[in-house]
Motif scaffolding. Sequence first.
Motif, PDB file in Angstrom:
ATOM      1  N   GLN A  26      23.028  47.656 -29.773  1.00  0.00           N
ATOM      2  CA  GLN A  26      23.878  47.699 -28.589  1.00  0.00           C
ATOM      3  C   GLN A  26      23.585  48.866 -27.651  1.00  0.00           C
ATOM      4  O   GLN A  26      24.001  48.832 -26.494  1.00  0.00           O
ATOM      5  CB  GLN A  26      25.344  47.722 -29.016  1.00  0.00           C
ATOM      6  N   HIS A 128      23.760  46.623 -38.803  1.00  0.00           N
ATOM      7  CA  HIS A 128      24.785  46.197 -37.843  1.00  0.00           C
ATOM      8  C   HIS A 128      24.227  45.005 -37.052  1.00  0.00           C
ATOM      9  O   HIS A 128      23.966  45.105 -35.855  1.00  0.00           O
ATOM     10  CB  HIS A 128      25.184  47.365 -36.936  1.00  0.00           C
ATOM     11  N   ASN A 180      27.900  46.306 -41.524  1.00  0.00           N
ATOM     12  CA  ASN A 180      28.992  46.198 -40.568  1.00  0.00           C
ATOM     13  C   ASN A 180      29.549  44.777 -40.580  1.00  0.00           C
ATOM     14  O   ASN A 180      28.817  43.812 -40.318  1.00  0.00           O
ATOM     15  CB  ASN A 180      28.517  46.513 -39.144  1.00  0.00           C
ATOM     16  N   GLU A 181      30.815  44.642 -40.898  1.00  0.00           N
ATOM     17  CA  GLU A 181      31.564  43.397 -40.728  1.00  0.00           C
ATOM     18  C   GLU A 181      30.828  42.140 -41.209  1.00  0.00           C
ATOM     19  O   GLU A 181      30.526  41.255 -40.404  1.00  0.00           O
ATOM     20  CB  GLU A 181      31.971  43.229 -39.258  1.00  0.00           C
ATOM     21  N   TYR A 184      31.399  38.374 -40.146  1.00  0.00           N
ATOM     22  CA  TYR A 184      30.736  37.601 -39.084  1.00  0.00           C
ATOM     23  C   TYR A 184      29.358  37.127 -39.508  1.00  0.00           C
ATOM     24  O   TYR A 184      28.511  36.821 -38.682  1.00  0.00           O
ATOM     25  CB  TYR A 184      30.688  38.399 -37.779  1.00  0.00           C
ATOM     26  N   ARG A 188      27.282  36.323 -36.229  1.00  0.00           N
ATOM     27  CA  ARG A 188      26.767  37.542 -35.611  1.00  0.00           C
ATOM     28  C   ARG A 188      25.462  38.013 -36.259  1.00  0.00           C
ATOM     29  O   ARG A 188      24.682  38.696 -35.627  1.00  0.00           O
ATOM     30  CB  ARG A 188      27.802  38.670 -35.685  1.00  0.00           C
ATOM     31  N   SER A 245      35.971  43.774 -40.754  1.00  0.00           N
ATOM     32  CA  SER A 245      36.728  43.372 -39.577  1.00  0.00           C
ATOM     33  C   SER A 245      37.987  42.649 -40.030  1.00  0.00           C
ATOM     34  O   SER A 245      37.910  41.578 -40.635  1.00  0.00           O
ATOM     35  CB  SER A 245      35.900  42.434 -38.699  1.00  0.00           C
ATOM     36  N   ASN A 247      42.511  42.284 -39.069  1.00  0.00           N
ATOM     37  CA  ASN A 247      43.611  42.652 -38.181  1.00  0.00           C
ATOM     38  C   ASN A 247      44.962  42.397 -38.836  1.00  0.00           C
ATOM     39  O   ASN A 247      45.072  41.610 -39.772  1.00  0.00           O
ATOM     40  CB  ASN A 247      43.498  41.849 -36.883  1.00  0.00           C
ATOM     41  N   TYR A 317      41.130  46.257 -34.627  1.00  0.00           N
ATOM     42  CA  TYR A 317      41.282  46.423 -33.193  1.00  0.00           C
ATOM     43  C   TYR A 317      42.610  45.918 -32.653  1.00  0.00           C
ATOM     44  O   TYR A 317      43.099  46.383 -31.648  1.00  0.00           O
ATOM     45  CB  TYR A 317      40.191  45.627 -32.469  1.00  0.00           C
ATOM     46  N   TRP A 367      39.566  37.814 -27.754  1.00  0.00           N
ATOM     47  CA  TRP A 367      40.226  37.972 -29.056  1.00  0.00           C
ATOM     48  C   TRP A 367      41.055  39.261 -29.124  1.00  0.00           C
ATOM     49  O   TRP A 367      41.814  39.455 -30.068  1.00  0.00           O
ATOM     50  CB  TRP A 367      39.168  37.979 -30.172  1.00  0.00           C
ATOM     51  N   GLU A 399      36.408  51.543 -36.835  1.00  0.00           N
ATOM     52  CA  GLU A 399      36.299  51.187 -35.413  1.00  0.00           C
ATOM     53  C   GLU A 399      37.665  50.747 -34.899  1.00  0.00           C
ATOM     54  O   GLU A 399      38.408  50.065 -35.611  1.00  0.00           O
ATOM     55  CB  GLU A 399      35.360  49.987 -35.156  1.00  0.00           C
ATOM     56  N   TRP A 450      35.515  52.902 -30.842  1.00  0.00           N
ATOM     57  CA  TRP A 450      34.415  52.112 -30.302  1.00  0.00           C
ATOM     58  C   TRP A 450      34.607  52.058 -28.801  1.00  0.00           C
ATOM     59  O   TRP A 450      35.633  51.554 -28.364  1.00  0.00           O
ATOM     60  CB  TRP A 450      34.421  50.693 -30.907  1.00  0.00           C
ATOM     61  N   GLU A 457      27.541  44.130 -25.418  1.00  0.00           N
ATOM     62  CA  GLU A 457      28.604  43.546 -26.237  1.00  0.00           C
ATOM     63  C   GLU A 457      28.211  42.135 -26.704  1.00  0.00           C
ATOM     64  O   GLU A 457      28.850  41.136 -26.368  1.00  0.00           O
ATOM     65  CB  GLU A 457      29.930  43.572 -25.447  1.00  0.00           C
ATOM     66  N   TRP A 458      27.124  42.034 -27.481  1.00  0.00           N
ATOM     67  CA  TRP A 458      26.699  40.777 -28.116  1.00  0.00           C
ATOM     68  C   TRP A 458      26.732  39.604 -27.139  1.00  0.00           C
ATOM     69  O   TRP A 458      26.191  39.730 -26.049  1.00  0.00           O
ATOM     70  CB  TRP A 458      27.554  40.532 -29.383  1.00  0.00           C
TER      71      TRP A 458
HETATM   72  C1  PNW Z   1      33.127  44.965 -33.594  1.00  0.00           C
HETATM   73  N1  PNW Z   1      37.872  40.574 -34.002  1.00  0.00           N
HETATM   74  O1  PNW Z   1      33.206  43.571 -33.679  1.00  0.00           O
HETATM   75  C2  PNW Z   1      31.670  45.308 -33.795  1.00  0.00           C
HETATM   76  O2  PNW Z   1      31.426  46.062 -34.948  1.00  0.00           O
HETATM   77  C3  PNW Z   1      31.014  45.938 -32.601  1.00  0.00           C
HETATM   78  O3  PNW Z   1      29.617  45.798 -32.683  1.00  0.00           O
HETATM   79  C4  PNW Z   1      31.568  45.335 -31.334  1.00  0.00           C
HETATM   80  O4  PNW Z   1      30.877  45.740 -30.189  1.00  0.00           O
HETATM   81  C5  PNW Z   1      33.034  45.725 -31.256  1.00  0.00           C
HETATM   82  O5  PNW Z   1      33.742  45.338 -32.405  1.00  0.00           O
HETATM   83  C6  PNW Z   1      33.745  45.162 -30.040  1.00  0.00           C
HETATM   84  O6  PNW Z   1      33.736  43.762 -30.085  1.00  0.00           O
HETATM   85  C7  PNW Z   1      34.412  42.907 -33.738  1.00  0.00           C
HETATM   86  O7  PNW Z   1      37.836  39.368 -33.646  1.00  0.00           O
HETATM   87  C8  PNW Z   1      34.407  41.597 -33.319  1.00  0.00           C
HETATM   88  O8  PNW Z   1      38.940  41.061 -34.456  1.00  0.00           O
HETATM   89  C9  PNW Z   1      35.546  40.828 -33.412  1.00  0.00           C
HETATM   90  C10 PNW Z   1      36.724  41.372 -33.925  1.00  0.00           C
HETATM   91  C11 PNW Z   1      36.731  42.689 -34.330  1.00  0.00           C
HETATM   92  C12 PNW Z   1      35.576  43.457 -34.240  1.00  0.00           C
END
Ligand code: PNW
Length: 510
Positions: A26, A128, A180-181, A184, A188, A245, A247, A317, A367, A399, A450, A457-458
């Motif tokens: 990124q 990542h 990382n996460e 996904y 991802r 990841s 919530n 997040y 999201w 994050e 973050w 951003e992907w």
């Molecule tokens: C993270 N959700 O991804 C990633 O680790 C980063 O690379 C990314 O840039 C950042 O968050 C912002 O998107 C996420 O759906 C993607 O809750 C989705 C979620 C959370 C984190």
Amino acid sequence: PAYISEVEDAKLPDDFLWGVASAALQVEGAAADEGKGPSVWDFLPHRWANSVLDNTTADVAANSYYLYKQDSLRLKALGIQSYSFSISWPRVIPFGKGPVNEQGVKHYDDFFEDLLSNDIKAVVTLFHWDTPLALFNSYGAWTSEEIVADFVRYAKLMIERYGTYILPSYKYTTVWYTFNEPQYCNWRFSGYPYGSLLPSYNGIGTGGVKAAFLCGHYTLLAHAEVYDWYKNVFKGTKPMSFKNSANWITPNSTSAADAEAVQRVNDYNMGWFGGPWTDGDYPESLRSTLGDLLPTFTQEQKDKIKGSADFYALDGYTANIAAAPPNGIAACAANSSDPNFPSCAVTATVQPDGFPIGPNSDAGATWLWSTPGGIRPYLSFIENEYFPKVKGKGIVVSEFGFADPAESQFNTLGQILWDLRRADYIQGFLDNILAARVLDGVNVTGVFAWAIYDNFEWNSGLGTKFGLQYVNLTSQERHPKASMFQFLNWFKLHGQDQTATANITAPIGH
Ligand code: PNW
């Protein structure tokens, strides 16, 4: 619970881990420079028009491969304690397996050295999402068990090389994250749905679901192998984990069916990887929903995975609401193309009374809703209810962040830098984390915002901005935004005054 205002004067301990975060793909740019091989995310936007919202690429991004010396001086000048970043696998092993790219390895030597000389603590993620493209072509990347050995080789190489960048005086330097996460996986890790068009992803399983759970499975095997080697062979002493990841989920009503839906969403978000970590196996609800789509572990694998993380790393997040699926669980579980599969719960961002759960984020992050109040009960829930077996290991919020919608609407620098919605989100989020720690007794040991600055951003591209610093994509100048000062002032207020100075008109990297 006690009011947050009661923590106004609370101080964080000296070993509280905090800073800003990024990921190689990124921010680095230099996508084909100095021997780097292609990752799936380098390939994707060039191969498929519209695979990225604004049709941008990560070819240059924030160009940190060349500008890292400025970046670390800037972090130092701002007084930021730690930097969480990732190493690019295809930069050091261009084809995922086979020859090592010495120039790439040398780059990270310089980068670690530079952080160390600026007294910035390194928090390092090994993977990542930038899967070496060649591994798709040779065996289907994360859908094949072959990737375990290739990832483990890469991880050992990096840890052997950089494991010495450790300040023994500091408990949390260096933290290693393997992944990382992995939640996904498939999309991802491969750029799904476009990645599903890669040759080896064709025809695997049911709508990519099988591929996703194979990917998760091999991720867990690879992680456990690296952890076991790090602790028992390499005799590493620093904490190692992987970033999740997940919530905060609240039920749509007080019905038992909605409570079960919440449980299934938690099992999917936290239990898919956290279950094997705490119990050696996947949660029961995943097994009953997924059946044969979920792979199984041998006893030896279970033993290795159980306990293979020193703390829980949460990329948290936002928050969501969950409800039971309209046609019942049995109908959903039998149909892997049901839109609610595999959690078999309907998730929403509108509350039963019709109000949204919070202000929403940018169009490139639909999201994400500003719900800072959710993190406080969530941290208690994780420690006391969801992972009680691992209580005491601690939680790092690895994050959190916000894409301020105002930034894509305004176009003068002054307006872009005045990111009040992000600033508000950050303030609320940090206050709630502190309340969880001080008032509720949750062992939360660190937090990372973050992102260090605007980046790729992907699938949402360069136009969706998460940075606490703005990046001018033409001149590559960086400017701190209001949210950066909000972030720093908050840490100063709570005992983390990093009085540092640096001349940030620094030389270019190399
Ligand atoms: C993270 N959700 O991804 C990633 O680790 C980063 O690379 C990314 O840039 C950042 O968050 C912002 O998107 C996420 O759906 C993607 O809750 C989705 C979620 C959370 C984190």
